[in-house]
Motif scaffolding. Structure first.
Motif, PDB file in Angstrom:
ATOM      1  N   GLU A 125       0.851  -1.204   0.000  1.00  0.00           N
ATOM      2  CA  GLU A 125       0.000   0.000   0.000  1.00  0.00           C
ATOM      3  C   GLU A 125       0.879   1.243   0.000  1.00  0.00           C
ATOM      4  OE1 GLU A 125      -1.929   3.426   1.827  1.00  0.00           O
ATOM      5  OE2 GLU A 125      -0.537   2.167   2.927  1.00  0.00           O
ATOM      6  N   ARG A 135       0.789   5.754  -0.618  1.00  0.00           N
ATOM      7  CA  ARG A 135      -0.003   6.976  -0.717  1.00  0.00           C
ATOM      8  C   ARG A 135       0.726   7.948  -1.637  1.00  0.00           C
ATOM      9  NH1 ARG A 135      -2.783  10.602   3.990  1.00  0.00           N
ATOM     10  NH2 ARG A 135      -3.760  12.021   2.535  1.00  0.00           N
ATOM     11  N   GLY A 167      -2.257  10.407  -7.827  1.00  0.00           N
ATOM     12  CA  GLY A 167      -2.852   9.091  -7.606  1.00  0.00           C
ATOM     13  C   GLY A 167      -2.968   8.261  -8.869  1.00  0.00           C
ATOM     14  N   ASP A 215      -5.598   9.438  -2.595  1.00  0.00           N
ATOM     15  CA  ASP A 215      -4.618   8.946  -3.569  1.00  0.00           C
ATOM     16  C   ASP A 215      -3.824   7.750  -3.066  1.00  0.00           C
ATOM     17  OD1 ASP A 215      -5.248  10.720  -5.644  1.00  0.00           O
ATOM     18  OD2 ASP A 215      -4.039  12.302  -4.748  1.00  0.00           O
ATOM     19  N   ARG A 216      -4.509   6.797  -2.431  1.00  0.00           N
ATOM     20  CA  ARG A 216      -3.868   5.574  -1.956  1.00  0.00           C
ATOM     21  C   ARG A 216      -4.072   4.453  -2.968  1.00  0.00           C
ATOM     22  NH1 ARG A 216      -6.479   4.540   3.500  1.00  0.00           N
ATOM     23  NH2 ARG A 216      -8.166   5.503   2.360  1.00  0.00           N
TER      24      ARG A 216
END
Length: 82
Positions: free
Chosen positions: A8, A10, A16, A43-44
């Motif tokens: 994951e 950011r 993003g 924007d992850r």
């Protein structure tokens, strides 16, 4: 045994879509049994891969993106099927 790797990151604000594209372009060799890519607010980007492997096996993982794409280091987790 099934092992799932979660990756994951950011993105820098407004980057993003670029981070999402970058993550989708990354090739893992060998390829996982399954791979899914998700996005979320702020924007992850999340990528989950599934492997037929033992929990401690060395498995290919997505690399760190370029610093200009992300606000922090990538978070990584490893899980085994219960």
């Amino acid at each position: 045994m099934t092992v799932a790797l979660m990756w994951e990151a950011r993105a820098v604000e407004g980057r993003g879509e670029k981070l999402l594209s970058w993550a989708k372009e990354q090739v893992l060799e060998p390829a996982p049994e399954r791979r899914e890519t998700f996005r979320a607010p702020a924007d992850r980007v999340l990528v989950i891969t599934w492997w037929d492997a033992e929990y401690g096996d060395a498995l290919p993982e997505l690399p760190e993106p370029a610093d200009e794409l992300v606000t922090r280091a990538v978070h990584r987790w490893r899980f085994e099927a219960a």
